[in-house]
Design an enzyme around this catalytic site. Structure first.
Site, PDB file in Angstrom:
ATOM      1  N   ASP A  94       0.858  -1.190   0.000  1.00  8.02           N
ATOM      2  CA  ASP A  94       0.000   0.000   0.000  1.00  8.02           C
ATOM      3  C   ASP A  94       0.893   1.239   0.000  1.00  8.02           C
ATOM      4  O   ASP A  94       2.115   1.130  -0.012  1.00  8.02           O
ATOM      5  CB  ASP A  94      -0.939  -0.037   1.212  1.00  8.02           C
ATOM      6  N   SER A  95       0.292   2.427   0.023  1.00  4.49           N
ATOM      7  CA  SER A  95       1.097   3.641  -0.087  1.00  4.49           C
ATOM      8  C   SER A  95       1.607   4.125   1.256  1.00  4.49           C
ATOM      9  O   SER A  95       2.494   4.950   1.334  1.00  4.49           O
ATOM     10  CB  SER A  95       0.253   4.754  -0.701  1.00  4.49           C
ATOM     11  N   GLY A  97      -0.224   5.844   3.271  1.00  3.38           N
ATOM     12  CA  GLY A  97      -1.054   6.984   3.674  1.00  3.38           C
ATOM     13  C   GLY A  97      -2.223   6.580   4.554  1.00  3.38           C
ATOM     14  O   GLY A  97      -2.459   7.162   5.608  1.00  3.38           O
ATOM     15  N   ASP A 148      -2.724   8.361  -1.817  1.00  6.57           N
ATOM     16  CA  ASP A 148      -3.986   9.048  -2.084  1.00  6.57           C
ATOM     17  C   ASP A 148      -4.381   9.874  -0.871  1.00  6.57           C
ATOM     18  O   ASP A 148      -3.860   9.684   0.225  1.00  6.57           O
ATOM     19  CB  ASP A 148      -5.095   8.057  -2.470  1.00  6.57           C
ATOM     20  N   GLY A 218     -11.138   4.169  -0.542  1.00 10.68           N
ATOM     21  CA  GLY A 218     -12.049   4.986   0.250  1.00 10.68           C
ATOM     22  C   GLY A 218     -13.309   4.263   0.698  1.00 10.68           C
ATOM     23  O   GLY A 218     -14.252   4.894   1.170  1.00 10.68           O
ATOM     24  N   ASP A 268      -8.004  -7.706  -0.312  1.00  9.09           N
ATOM     25  CA  ASP A 268      -7.112  -7.950   0.813  1.00  9.09           C
ATOM     26  C   ASP A 268      -7.846  -7.613   2.094  1.00  9.09           C
ATOM     27  O   ASP A 268      -8.759  -6.778   2.095  1.00  9.09           O
ATOM     28  CB  ASP A 268      -5.867  -7.059   0.747  1.00  9.09           C
ATOM     29  N   CYS A 306     -12.035 -29.325   4.280  1.00 10.99           N
ATOM     30  CA  CYS A 306     -10.814 -28.547   4.075  1.00 10.99           C
ATOM     31  C   CYS A 306      -9.618 -29.484   4.093  1.00 10.99           C
ATOM     32  O   CYS A 306      -9.558 -30.416   4.884  1.00 10.99           O
ATOM     33  CB  CYS A 306     -10.687 -27.500   5.172  1.00 10.99           C
ATOM     34  N   CYS A 308      -6.395 -28.449   4.447  1.00 14.01           N
ATOM     35  CA  CYS A 308      -5.201 -27.802   4.999  1.00 14.01           C
ATOM     36  C   CYS A 308      -4.547 -28.707   6.033  1.00 14.01           C
ATOM     37  O   CYS A 308      -5.144 -29.660   6.519  1.00 14.01           O
ATOM     38  CB  CYS A 308      -5.545 -26.442   5.595  1.00 14.01           C
ATOM     39  N   CYS A 311      -6.656 -29.145   9.262  1.00 10.86           N
ATOM     40  CA  CYS A 311      -7.845 -29.999   9.169  1.00 10.86           C
ATOM     41  C   CYS A 311      -7.488 -31.452   8.859  1.00 10.86           C
ATOM     42  O   CYS A 311      -8.208 -32.360   9.253  1.00 10.86           O
ATOM     43  CB  CYS A 311      -8.800 -29.449   8.113  1.00 10.86           C
ATOM     44  N   HIS A 336      -5.317 -22.515   8.498  1.00  6.40           N
ATOM     45  CA  HIS A 336      -6.650 -22.905   8.038  1.00  6.40           C
ATOM     46  C   HIS A 336      -7.395 -21.704   7.438  1.00  6.40           C
ATOM     47  O   HIS A 336      -8.018 -21.819   6.379  1.00  6.40           O
ATOM     48  CB  HIS A 336      -7.489 -23.526   9.154  1.00  6.40           C
TER      49      HIS A 336
END
Ligand SMILES: [Zn+2]
Ligand SMILES: [Zn+2]
Lengths: 390, 409
Positions: A94-95, A97, A148, A218, A268, A306, A308, A311, A336
């Site tokens: 990210d920036s 900010g 931004d 935003g 994200d 699952c 993983c 699990c 998980h």
């Protein structure tokens, strides 16, 4: 030319969803994609190799934190973040900010940049678009974000418009300051608050610049969901189809599914990894609080379906005996939860490719809301793209 | 029937082989050895896929029962006990009453029970409950219920109580275990008490040796916890010397505490065979990395100083560990220890680990734990090698040369 290419592999015939292959310098990423957040150049006790094993293709790190510690000089010396943290796949930063404005009480935005008090010594410092680019260039992520002008998504009035215009000016400064265009991609961030006209105006201006991708910014800051989805929807309507669209800060399962249907490619969120620490596991029906006494003798895995490591091996009873006591409980639940997010996106991509996304969404929503108490915003958002819930 | 053969015994240091373990004819264990310290059956900080990256992991996992005793009903549901509950695969499992790395609060034992500290608080364990735990947990080996709450300051009267109780509980446990399907004579380790009272120690050793036990566990010199790494071992060593002669030589001897390298060697000279790896865990908890040298053959091509990099001027390493909080490692792009083949050293730098420590990231403990545990197990491998090559004294000299020297900054 940009350091990425986007190939659309399939489109949903009902919704705006699409499956793309996003080729980045370090990794080919299948979208729609969820990106786990590794704030300080590490993801909650998980080895990069474990993340690779889960099929994670891209992760996020935070410029504000890394710029502060270890700082751009050391990152440059270390040969960039990939090399330092031993992550061979794609990275996004990210920036700085947004983190600054949300973490530091004294941050103040001027035309020059974000003015803030150093958490070290209290001295006055300034994060300018140029400085953000300098730090992000030292990190070396595949995708960087422009600085931004962040206003709270619940703000209205002239400040929103000012922020939108300033974000465009700062985009130009970022483009100019970006020193590594052959290996790093700079994304623009669409602003405009909850105002349709401002959003469209912002997109119109920003798309005049030849940036490799766009983020929808935003949002996800406590605004009403009805406003949220509409802003997402108008943004994906006007953003160029041939460029990736990243919806920032979104990661709850329902939001991921709905916003994929609205045409977003990248997401994200810290939630899945942050919540693991307290023993909250994500499952198709919602969440399990493994601390709860009901799991003390429960021999089932977190999720039968699952695959993983957690699990495949451990019972809820064992996890219950270690959550909030041993760090490996945190690691096991994190593994998980990341697996859950990545699998969810895999199913979304698969149903887009098979053109069965509406059916998938119906079943997914029914599992999340077995009494059909669907949130109204999701019902409305999905119906605008032609999906009616069961 | 489990067999323990002492192959050699020189300068008091025993080297032996354990075979014919109940249900495990395939396993051979060489001593001196170090069990894998675990809590709740897992190596602290390491998920099993990560723990499996450590080469040469010993075949015995040590599980202090305090971490799981609060979950007895859940363990009871598992057919193979703790092995199933904590997903422990093939390793041999040894259960101890207390956790060597966790402080035990003194003064809480009485004539009926021992206080065990689980994360949920104190649990008082009496012989009846202890047998119930053993039936459910199904360890391959376990230490008997014991009152080890004694140290240098404990009165003679209290020490005698500890010896008597421990023997009485041993008899009660054996009686109860013989009625259950736990083959106690192959699994149960009798615990020797007696504080610093030599006659009590001898009494405890002689009496315990008369019981049908698989081996011995020595405690009662100090209460458990991280502080035990700093104990003055001189007196303990002479007491061990005198009392262990009353034990049959063909049964293994376990002793728990946080064992820095020189204490391991001292305890070996006193006749101890089996240790635990709580030391590398404690080192990890203070954000440090082990860098002590155990290559006694003098093949060191490069000499490592704690302040990073190599230095041909310096003759030896100084101290056992480096502190990764130290800012001087911020831009040190070398591995934790030059020449170390562990996963951490093959992939990560001091610089990155220093960052993880200073930003309090969980991965710091993961990476340090991998290295420290690996290094400690390698140390034990070199101990066995030194005995084989008749170079134990050289190893001892090398370790002592690195001991207690304050780090230069
Ligand atoms: Zn799972
Ligand atoms: Zn190492």
């Amino acid at each position: 030319k940009h350091a990425l290419s986007l190939k659309i592999l399939g489109e949903c015939s009902t919704t705006k969803a699409r499956v793309c292959q996003l080729t980045l310098p370090h990794q080919v990423v299948d979208t729609p994609v969820f990106m786990p957040v590794g704030t300080q150049g590490t993801l909650k006790g998980i080895l990069p190799e474990q993340l690779e094993d889960l099929g994670c293709q891209i992760m996020l790190s935070n410029t504000y934190h890394l710029g502060h510690r270890p700082g751009p000089e050391l990152l440059t010396q270390a040969g960039g973040l990939h090399n330092w943290m031993r992550w061979n796949r794609a990275l996004l930063t990210d920036s700085g900010g947004f983190q600054m404005v949300s973490l530091l009480k004294l941050a103040e935005i001027t035309e020059q940049g974000v003015k803030f008090e150093s958490p070290h010594d209290g001295s006055e410092m300034m994060l300018t678009p140029e400085e953000s680019m300098r730090i992000q260039n030292s990190i070396g992520a595949d995708i960087m974000m422009q600085l931004d002008d962040v206003v709270s998504s619940t703000t209205s009035g002239p400040r929103v418009e000012e922020a939108m215009h300033r974000s465009i000016r700062w985009l130009d400064r970022c483009i100019k300051a970006h020193k590594n265009t052959s290996k790093q991609n700079l994304f623009a961030i669409v602003q405009g608050g909850l105002d349709e006209t401002l959003r469209n105006q912002c997109i119109e201006e920003m798309t005049k610049r030849d940036v490799p991708g766009f983020a929808i910014g935003g949002l996800s800051g406590g605004e009403e969901k009805q406003h949220f989805w509409k802003m997402v929807n108008i943004s994906t309507d006007s953003l160029p189809k041939e460029k990736p669209r990243y919806l920032m800060g979104v990661g709850y399962a329902v939001d991921l599914v709905v916003c994929s249907a609205l045409g977003c490619d990248m997401f994200d969120c810290v939630f899945p990894t942050r919540t693991a620490r307290f023993g909250t596991a994500l499952v198709p029906s919602g969440q399990l609080q493994l601390k709860k006494e009901v799991y003390a003798n429960d021999t089932r895995p977190i999720d039968d379906n699952c695959e993983c490591l957690t699990c495949r091996n451990y019972s809820r009873a064992y996890l219950h005996s270690i959550v909030t006591k041993e760090t490996i409980a945190c690691h096991l639940v994190t593994l998980h939860n990341v697996a859950y997010q990545l699998n969810l996106m895999k199913y979304v991509r698969k149903s887009i490719m098979e053109d069965t996304l509406p059916k998938f969404i119906q079943n997914f929503m029914l599992e999340q809301f077995p009494h059909k108490q669907y949130p109204q915003w999701a019902v409305d958002a999905l119906s605008t793209v032609g999906v009616t819930l069961l | 029937m489990m067999k323990f053969v002492v192959r050699s015994s020189r300068n008091g240091v025993r080297s032996g082989v354990i075979t014919e373990l109940p249900g495990r004819p395939d396993v051979t264990i060489e001593t001196p050895m170090c069990m894998v310290y675990s809590r709740t059956g897992s190596v602290p900080h390491l998920t099993p896929d990560v723990a499996s990256k450590i080469d040469g992991t010993p075949l015995i996992t040590h599980i202090p029962i305090n971490s799981l005793i609060g979950h007895l009903s859940a363990v009871k549901q598992c057919k193979k006990g703790i092995r199933d509950f904590a997903v422990l695969g093939d390793t041999l499992l040894y259960g101890s009453l207390q956790d060597p790395a966790e402080p035990v609060f003194p003064g809480k034992n009485d004539k009926h029970s021992v206080a065990v500290w689980s994360k949920g608080g104190r649990i008082s364990v009496n012989p009846e409950m202890y047998v119930e735990v053993q039936e459910a947990f199904k360890f391959d080996w376990f230490a008997a219920l014991s009152d080890g709450d004694t140290d240098k300051q404990t009165s003679r009267k209290r020490v005698r109580k500890s010896v008597d109780r421990t023997l009485q509980w041993l008899d009660e446990s054996i009686e109860k275990l013989q009625k259950s399907d736990v083959q106690s004579s192959e699994r149960l380790f009798g615990v020797l008490e007696g504080g610093f009272e030599i006659d009590q120690r001898v009494h405890s050793a002689k009496e315990t040796a008369l019981r049908p036990v698989a081996g011995f566990c020595i405690e009662g010199f100090n209460t458990a916890g991280p502080e035990t790494e700093k104990v003055d071992f001189t007196e303990i060593k002479s007491i061990l010397h005198e009392t262990l002669t009353h034990l049959p030589s063909e049964k293994p001897r376990i002793m728990h505490q946080v064992w820095p390298p020189h204490l391991v060697l001292e305890a070996l000279e006193a006749g101890i065979d089996i240790f635990d790896s709580s030391f590398p865990y404690i080192v990890t908890e203070r954000n440090a990395a082990l860098i002590f040298d155990f290559k006694y053959n003098g093949t060191r091509s490069q000499v490592i100083k704690p302040n990073g990099g190599s230095d041909s001027e310096s003759a030896t390493r100084v101290g056992y560990e480096i502190d990764l909080k130290d800012k001087r490692f911020e831009s040190d792009f070398s591995g934790l220890l030059a020449g170390c083949s562990c996963y951490t050293c093959r992939n990560f730098t001091r610089s990155y680990i220093c960052h993880l420590v200073n930003t309090r990231e969980l991965l710091a403990s993961v990476l340090l734990m991998i290295h420290n545990v690996h290094h400690y197990f390698e140390f034990f491998r070199h101990i066995r090698l030194s005995i084989q090559e008749d170079k134990f004294l050289e190893l001892l000299k090398l370790i002592n040369s690195q001991r207690n020297v304050p780090e230069k900054t």
